[in-house]
Design an enzyme around this catalytic site. Sequence first.
Site, short mmCIF file in Angstrom:
data_model
loop_
_atom_site.label_atom_id
_atom_site.label_comp_id
_atom_site.label_asym_id
_atom_site.label_seq_id
_atom_site.Cartn_x
_atom_site.Cartn_y
_atom_site.Cartn_z
N ALA A 247 -21.06 -46.51 17.54
CA ALA A 247 -20.55 -47.88 17.54
C ALA A 247 -20.30 -48.39 18.97
O ALA A 247 -20.55 -49.57 19.26
CB ALA A 247 -19.27 -47.97 16.73
N CYS B 126 -5.78 -45.44 12.42
CA CYS B 126 -5.16 -44.51 11.47
C CYS B 126 -4.50 -43.35 12.20
O CYS B 126 -4.24 -42.30 11.62
CB CYS B 126 -6.19 -44.00 10.46
SG CYS B 126 -7.57 -43.16 11.22
N1 SAH Z 1 -13.82 -48.38 7.34
C1 SAH Z 1 -14.21 -47.27 6.50
C2 SAH Z 1 -13.65 -45.94 6.96
C3 SAH Z 1 -14.03 -45.56 8.36
S1 SAH Z 1 -13.77 -43.89 8.71
C4 SAH Z 1 -13.80 -47.57 5.06
O1 SAH Z 1 -12.99 -48.48 4.82
O2 SAH Z 1 -14.29 -46.90 4.15
C5 SAH Z 1 -14.49 -43.69 10.26
C6 SAH Z 1 -16.00 -43.65 10.24
O3 SAH Z 1 -16.42 -43.69 11.60
C7 SAH Z 1 -16.64 -42.40 9.66
O4 SAH Z 1 -17.53 -42.80 8.64
C8 SAH Z 1 -17.42 -41.76 10.81
O5 SAH Z 1 -18.69 -41.27 10.42
C9 SAH Z 1 -17.61 -42.93 11.74
N2 SAH Z 1 -17.73 -42.64 13.18
C10 SAH Z 1 -17.04 -41.75 13.92
N3 SAH Z 1 -17.35 -41.87 15.22
C11 SAH Z 1 -18.26 -42.89 15.31
C12 SAH Z 1 -18.95 -43.51 16.39
N4 SAH Z 1 -18.77 -43.10 17.64
N5 SAH Z 1 -19.79 -44.53 16.10
C13 SAH Z 1 -19.96 -44.93 14.81
N6 SAH Z 1 -19.34 -44.39 13.77
C14 SAH Z 1 -18.50 -43.37 14.00
#
Ligand code: SAH
Length: 400
Positions: free
Chosen positions: A284, A344
């Site tokens: 991201a 979180c």
């Molecule tokens: N918003 C979601 C929950 C997010 S949990 C909901 O409501 O269901 C965090 C997510 O971030 C996970 O799916 C994980 O795979 C992802 N993640 C972790 N590090 C990341 C990064 N650097 N770039 C993109 N996604 C990432």
Amino acid sequence: MTLVQPHSGPPLQLRLARDLTRSIKRGHPWVYAEALRQLPPAPPGAPALLLDNKKGREIARGFYDPHSPLAFRVCTTAPGEKLNERWAQKRFERALALRRMLFDRRTTGFRMFNGEGDGLPGLVCDIYGDGAVLQLDGAGPSGFWHAPGIAEWLAQALPVKWVYERSRVEGTIVGHSWLGETPSAPVHFLENGVSFAVDVVRGQKTGFFLDQRDNRQKIREVAAGRRVLNGFGYTGGFSIYAGLGGARHVTTVDLAAPALAAAQANWALNDLPPAMHEAVAADAFEFLAEAAGQETFWDLVIVDPPSFAASQAAVPKAIAAYQKLIGAAAGVTAPDGLLAAASCSSHVGLEAFLRACEEGISLARRKATALYLGGQPADHPTPLALPEFRYLKFVLMRVE
Ligand code: SAH
């Protein structure tokens, strides 16, 4: 039906080394090992009486784990209340009454037991349609609660046909079916009438982030006509709500390809047009930097990253990471667009997170107003005296 494990003999007696009586009587349910005078040998989860540091008067009953830093968890402070089946039944029924008050048939995925918040220390249970996922928080809770009996209780109280336990044992997740078959395919459930399918065996947490329910609803309310970017989108929770709220287009970004496949499937499950959703497997941070370079903007940007602070010591770094992320997200938010940021990390409080938002937005040379502050929904109750339990922050902003 046996909800608590049988233990022979009278409960252990544990003596406090500090004066914690007031805080425990106010509802703080934890005693750390260093606050106990002695740590007698006992099996994890052994029932125990907690005695004060002065005259040795009983102030609480609960269970004990001599190997855990969290050595004693309070089950009751009512004088003389025994931790028997009747006690457990009463607590379970109280938890059920709360969920019956909160949900109708449009929500079949919810948290049934939220540990300390339901007076059930270390016991978490999420319901997904016709099944339940149990999560016991370590050896103490595993030695106190009786999972097969809990599975039986769930099956008679709810339309539950399978119960799968996913607990952390010495750092790894161990799965076990207590009732019915281990679900081999995604399990269907509804949330505010929205359809989802969840992989309870391999997914994160118990499979879904039920804690964002109210915040997803908020996103549905503000999504109409907008181009939406959902960074850290996991299985598309926020994306699907945005789509149903009338978003023009939704982009879901996540590192995990299986989560994105599930997001696509969830989009289709709600009869949303496939052309209006794009799933991008990417980091991201990199995605946002690239989009900023290309001057791409969205009218609604959502960033809900994993916890950045695993401990108190990691907080300064986590705050810096939130600032950077929110700055990058603000950099691709259209003028007067909306930005939703979530955290979180339980070690980062609401005020600290709001300051990180302010700092991040200012790094992007923008200003913002807060429109809505959210947190965990009502099926995730938390004792007022246990701020550690209120980990979720959600800030919806309009960025000038
Ligand atoms: N918003 C979601 C929950 C997010 S949990 C909901 O409501 O269901 C965090 C997510 O971030 C996970 O799916 C994980 O795979 C992802 N993640 C972790 N590090 C990341 C990064 N650097 N770039 C993109 N996604 C990432």
